[in-house]
Design a protein around this motif. Structure first.
Motif, PDB file in Angstrom:
ATOM      1  N   THR A 106       0.845  -1.196   0.000  1.00 31.94           N
ATOM      2  CA  THR A 106       0.000   0.000   0.000  1.00 31.94           C
ATOM      3  C   THR A 106       0.879   1.244   0.000  1.00 31.94           C
ATOM      4  OG1 THR A 106      -1.718  -1.146   1.267  1.00 31.94           O
ATOM      5  CG2 THR A 106      -1.812   1.258   1.248  1.00 31.94           C
ATOM      6  N   VAL A 107       0.541   2.213  -0.845  1.00 31.36           N
ATOM      7  CA  VAL A 107       1.203   3.518  -0.835  1.00 31.36           C
ATOM      8  C   VAL A 107       0.121   4.581  -0.965  1.00 31.36           C
ATOM      9  CG1 VAL A 107       2.897   5.043  -1.894  1.00 31.36           C
ATOM     10  CG2 VAL A 107       3.278   2.570  -1.916  1.00 31.36           C
ATOM     11  N   GLU A 108      -0.010   5.431   0.046  1.00 33.94           N
ATOM     12  CA  GLU A 108      -0.962   6.536  -0.001  1.00 33.94           C
ATOM     13  C   GLU A 108      -0.293   7.785   0.547  1.00 33.94           C
ATOM     14  OE1 GLU A 108      -4.794   5.864   1.696  1.00 33.94           O
ATOM     15  OE2 GLU A 108      -5.089   3.940   0.682  1.00 33.94           O
ATOM     16  N   GLU A 109      -0.835   8.945   0.162  1.00 37.36           N
ATOM     17  CA  GLU A 109      -0.264  10.196   0.646  1.00 37.36           C
ATOM     18  C   GLU A 109      -1.379  11.167   1.005  1.00 37.36           C
ATOM     19  OE1 GLU A 109       0.760  12.280  -3.630  1.00 37.36           O
ATOM     20  OE2 GLU A 109       2.210  10.837  -2.804  1.00 37.36           O
ATOM     21  N   ILE A 110      -1.049  12.114   1.870  1.00 36.60           N
ATOM     22  CA  ILE A 110      -2.036  13.065   2.367  1.00 36.60           C
ATOM     23  C   ILE A 110      -1.296  14.328   2.795  1.00 36.60           C
ATOM     24  CG2 ILE A 110      -1.933  12.336   4.787  1.00 36.60           C
ATOM     25  CD1 ILE A 110      -5.002  12.528   4.850  1.00 36.60           C
ATOM     26  N   THR A 111      -1.997  15.451   2.826  1.00 38.07           N
ATOM     27  CA  THR A 111      -1.406  16.711   3.271  1.00 38.07           C
ATOM     28  C   THR A 111      -1.672  16.914   4.754  1.00 38.07           C
ATOM     29  OG1 THR A 111      -1.644  17.753   1.103  1.00 38.07           O
ATOM     30  CG2 THR A 111      -1.427  19.219   3.000  1.00 38.07           C
ATOM     31  N   VAL A 112      -0.630  17.249   5.485  1.00 39.61           N
ATOM     32  CA  VAL A 112      -0.734  17.578   6.905  1.00 39.61           C
ATOM     33  C   VAL A 112      -0.170  18.979   7.100  1.00 39.61           C
ATOM     34  CG1 VAL A 112      -0.058  16.967   9.252  1.00 39.61           C
ATOM     35  CG2 VAL A 112      -0.486  15.163   7.573  1.00 39.61           C
ATOM     36  N   THR A 113      -0.937  19.849   7.740  1.00 38.41           N
ATOM     37  CA  THR A 113      -0.476  21.208   7.992  1.00 38.41           C
ATOM     38  C   THR A 113       0.057  21.314   9.423  1.00 38.41           C
ATOM     39  OG1 THR A 113      -2.024  22.189   6.435  1.00 38.41           O
ATOM     40  CG2 THR A 113      -1.146  23.641   8.146  1.00 38.41           C
ATOM     41  N   SER A 114       1.300  21.741   9.549  1.00 38.04           N
ATOM     42  CA  SER A 114       1.893  22.006  10.856  1.00 38.04           C
ATOM     43  C   SER A 114       1.756  23.488  11.175  1.00 38.04           C
ATOM     44  CB  SER A 114       3.372  21.613  10.862  1.00 38.04           C
ATOM     45  OG  SER A 114       4.016  22.073  12.043  1.00 38.04           O
ATOM     46  N   PRO A 144     -25.314  13.009  -4.759  1.00 37.87           N
ATOM     47  CA  PRO A 144     -24.074  12.529  -5.382  1.00 37.87           C
ATOM     48  C   PRO A 144     -22.979  13.595  -5.368  1.00 37.87           C
ATOM     49  CG  PRO A 144     -25.744  13.011  -7.041  1.00 37.87           C
ATOM     50  CD  PRO A 144     -26.426  13.108  -5.717  1.00 37.87           C
ATOM     51  N   LEU A 145     -21.735  13.129  -5.318  1.00 40.79           N
ATOM     52  CA  LEU A 145     -20.577  14.021  -5.263  1.00 40.79           C
ATOM     53  C   LEU A 145     -19.696  13.829  -6.496  1.00 40.79           C
ATOM     54  CD1 LEU A 145     -19.366  13.497  -1.565  1.00 40.79           C
ATOM     55  CD2 LEU A 145     -20.824  15.317  -2.430  1.00 40.79           C
ATOM     56  N   LEU A 146     -19.081  14.911  -6.930  1.00 38.79           N
ATOM     57  CA  LEU A 146     -18.005  14.869  -7.918  1.00 38.79           C
ATOM     58  C   LEU A 146     -16.777  15.464  -7.247  1.00 38.79           C
ATOM     59  CD1 LEU A 146     -16.714  14.564 -10.716  1.00 38.79           C
ATOM     60  CD2 LEU A 146     -17.682  16.798 -11.323  1.00 38.79           C
ATOM     61  N   VAL A 147     -15.743  14.638  -7.051  1.00 40.02           N
ATOM     62  CA  VAL A 147     -14.551  15.057  -6.316  1.00 40.02           C
ATOM     63  C   VAL A 147     -13.363  15.099  -7.264  1.00 40.02           C
ATOM     64  CG1 VAL A 147     -13.045  14.603  -4.350  1.00 40.02           C
ATOM     65  CG2 VAL A 147     -15.471  13.975  -4.234  1.00 40.02           C
ATOM     66  N   ARG A 148     -12.707  16.231  -7.320  1.00 38.39           N
ATOM     67  CA  ARG A 148     -11.503  16.373  -8.140  1.00 38.39           C
ATOM     68  C   ARG A 148     -10.285  15.948  -7.331  1.00 38.39           C
ATOM     69  NH1 ARG A 148      -9.112  22.112 -10.578  1.00 38.39           N
ATOM     70  NH2 ARG A 148      -7.529  21.190 -11.963  1.00 38.39           N
ATOM     71  N   THR A 149      -9.491  15.002  -7.870  1.00 41.79           N
ATOM     72  CA  THR A 149      -8.283  14.558  -7.181  1.00 41.79           C
ATOM     73  C   THR A 149      -7.018  14.781  -7.997  1.00 41.79           C
ATOM     74  OG1 THR A 149      -8.464  12.281  -8.018  1.00 41.79           O
ATOM     75  CG2 THR A 149      -9.601  12.784  -5.935  1.00 41.79           C
ATOM     76  N   SER A 150      -7.164  15.283  -9.227  1.00 40.43           N
ATOM     77  CA  SER A 150      -6.008  15.605 -10.068  1.00 40.43           C
ATOM     78  C   SER A 150      -6.052  17.089 -10.425  1.00 40.43           C
ATOM     79  CB  SER A 150      -6.022  14.761 -11.351  1.00 40.43           C
ATOM     80  OG  SER A 150      -4.989  15.172 -12.230  1.00 40.43           O
ATOM     81  N   PHE A 151      -4.906  17.756 -10.288  1.00 46.40           N
ATOM     82  CA  PHE A 151      -4.858  19.202 -10.505  1.00 46.40           C
ATOM     83  C   PHE A 151      -3.829  19.575 -11.572  1.00 46.40           C
ATOM     84  CE2 PHE A 151      -6.838  18.459  -6.515  1.00 46.40           C
ATOM     85  CZ  PHE A 151      -7.816  19.432  -6.410  1.00 46.40           C
ATOM     86  N   ALA A 152      -3.528  18.618 -12.446  1.00 46.59           N
ATOM     87  CA  ALA A 152      -2.531  18.850 -13.494  1.00 46.59           C
ATOM     88  C   ALA A 152      -3.159  19.221 -14.829  1.00 46.59           C
ATOM     89  CB  ALA A 152      -1.661  17.602 -13.662  1.00 46.59           C
ATOM     90  N   GLY A 179      -4.618  13.478  -5.245  1.00 50.14           N
ATOM     91  CA  GLY A 179      -4.060  12.136  -5.163  1.00 50.14           C
ATOM     92  C   GLY A 179      -4.843  11.162  -4.325  1.00 50.14           C
ATOM     93  N   PHE A 180      -5.997  11.576  -3.788  1.00 49.90           N
ATOM     94  CA  PHE A 180      -6.784  10.667  -2.959  1.00 49.90           C
ATOM     95  C   PHE A 180      -7.274   9.471  -3.776  1.00 49.90           C
ATOM     96  CE2 PHE A 180      -6.331  13.067   0.604  1.00 49.90           C
ATOM     97  CZ  PHE A 180      -7.317  12.937   1.580  1.00 49.90           C
ATOM     98  N   THR A 181      -7.275   8.305  -3.151  1.00 44.58           N
ATOM     99  CA  THR A 181      -7.829   7.106  -3.762  1.00 44.58           C
ATOM    100  C   THR A 181      -9.334   7.047  -3.506  1.00 44.58           C
ATOM    101  OG1 THR A 181      -7.508   5.763  -1.779  1.00 44.58           O
ATOM    102  CG2 THR A 181      -5.657   5.898  -3.332  1.00 44.58           C
ATOM    103  N   ALA A 182      -9.998   6.106  -4.180  1.00 41.82           N
ATOM    104  CA  ALA A 182     -11.436   5.929  -3.974  1.00 41.82           C
ATOM    105  C   ALA A 182     -11.732   5.578  -2.523  1.00 41.82           C
ATOM    106  CB  ALA A 182     -11.964   4.840  -4.910  1.00 41.82           C
ATOM    107  N   ASP A 183     -10.917   4.720  -1.902  1.00 42.12           N
ATOM    108  CA  ASP A 183     -11.154   4.339  -0.506  1.00 42.12           C
ATOM    109  C   ASP A 183     -10.986   5.531   0.430  1.00 42.12           C
ATOM    110  OD1 ASP A 183     -11.774   1.732  -1.102  1.00 42.12           O
ATOM    111  OD2 ASP A 183      -9.734   0.972  -0.764  1.00 42.12           O
ATOM    112  N   GLN A 184     -10.016   6.387   0.157  1.00 41.43           N
ATOM    113  CA  GLN A 184      -9.830   7.567   1.003  1.00 41.43           C
ATOM    114  C   GLN A 184     -11.024   8.507   0.895  1.00 41.43           C
ATOM    115  OE1 GLN A 184      -5.781   8.510  -0.593  1.00 41.43           O
ATOM    116  NE2 GLN A 184      -5.284   8.881   1.543  1.00 41.43           N
TER     117      GLN A 184
END
Length: 337
Positions: free
Chosen positions: A125-133, A206-214, A246-251
């Motif tokens: 498994t490889v997933e990533e997320i943004t964390v703000t400090s 229903p939702l439409l979620v954008r996960t790519s910003f390129a 970059g969120f996956t469907a499960d996320q």
């Protein structure tokens, strides 16, 4: 009020559990008093030490063994609040929780901090997320809030960080879960990137979620098609937030709001990911968020998605019916009105 006794102690059950476990909410599985948990954290960390003395991590550590099994956290223990969502990675400000899986073994963790080294192969498994400090301090802790090493992972000070987590053996009996956690400074533009909310959107449709910003032009074309299209898209809530890059469907599914009985507010989720926005057909990923349905996600062109939205809202058909109609490349293209 529930009461209990142990070793001469008598009193409310929550107090008894706190007496036994020191307020470790993650160990006893309850929702004990926040202040007790905070005191347990502080006792573990020893706040008499100046954390500014902790060096910044440079590069990669050797594999480190946790002292307790259970979930991992990348956090400032004196800031933020515990994330309440579900999923492999769940974040709030100053706090990321990593689901260590079902294996009752102490995890083996390798840490990295610095410039993006890229995804490492060989992991399940490889997933990533943004964390703000907000404080410029982040450390990796095990389930007992014990720091694996006294190093600061927030190498660029306060601001957003991309945390990429590689994992294997999270639920394999007799195997120690293994993790590689990369903490990479995000862009510093003067405005902090908000971490993803525990609940992605307060919506019952229903939702439409954008996960790519390129692909900004393709995204603009998609929005224009929605605005100028049929009434079928009117119930669709659009989520355009870089916190979900970059969120996956499960996320995404893990952040759908739920009723008290656990049913999701939004059954149908359409995801505009890299593949969708790279194609002229805009083949969105259609995901069923119902927990008791095992329908595999499938792709559907934007032109056909309006009919999917209408028919699933009216319960005329199930998502499985549409998925079975996908062509050999996994994309459903037939339009029904």
């Amino acid at each position: 009020m529930l009461t209990g006794t142990a070793g001469g102690f008598a009193g409310p059950l929550d107090d008894l559990l706190q007496e036994i476990f020191g307020g470790h909410r993650d160990i006893i599985g309850g929702d004990l008093d926040q202040e007790v948990t905070r005191q347990a954290q502080q006792a573990r960390w020893g706040f008499s030490m100046q954390r500014s003395d902790w060096p910044l991590l440079e590069g990669r550590t050797r594999p480190l063994k946790t002292k307790e099994w259970g979930d991992l956290t990348v956090m400032d223990p004196d800031a933020g609040k515990e994330p309440r969502g579900r999923g492999f990675l769940v974040a709030e400000r100053d706090w990321l929780r990593i689901d260590a899986g079902d294996a009752l073994e102490n995890a083996i963790v390798t840490l990295y901090a610095g410039d993006d080294p890229g995804v490492e192969s060989g992991w399940v498994t490889v997933e990533e997320i943004t964390v703000t400090s907000t404080t410029g301090f982040l450390a990796l802790c095990d389930s007992g809030y014990e720091a694996l090493r006294k190093v600061n992972l927030a190498t660029a000070g306060a601001g957003p960080y991309l945390v990429r987590v590689h994992a294997s053996d999270r639920s394999v009996d007799g195997r120690k879960p293994r993790f590689l956690i990369q903490v990479i400074p995000g862009e510093r533009t003067g405005a902090e990137l908000e971490p993803p909310r525990t609940t992605i959107e307060d919506s019952t449709g229903p939702l439409l979620v954008r996960t790519s910003f390129a692909h900004s032009d393709e995204w603009a074309r998609l929005l224009q098609a929605l605005e100028g299209g049929s009434d079928a898209y009117d119930s669709l809530t659009v989520i355009d937030d870089q916190a979900y890059a970059g969120f996956t469907a499960d996320q995404i599914k893990a952040r759908i709001g739920r009723h008290d009985e656990g049913r999701p507010d939004s059954r149908l989720v359409l995801i505009a990911d890299e593949r969708a926005l790279a194609s002229t057909e805009l083949p969105l990923l259609a995901v069923n968020s119902l927990p008791d349905d095992n329908n595999e996600p499938f792709r559907i062109t934007l032109a056909a998605a309006g009919s999917l939205i209408v028919n699933t809202e009216l319960a005329n058909t199930s998502l499985a019916d549409w998925g079975h109609g996908a062509e050999s490349d996994g994309v459903y293209r037939e339009e029904h009105y």
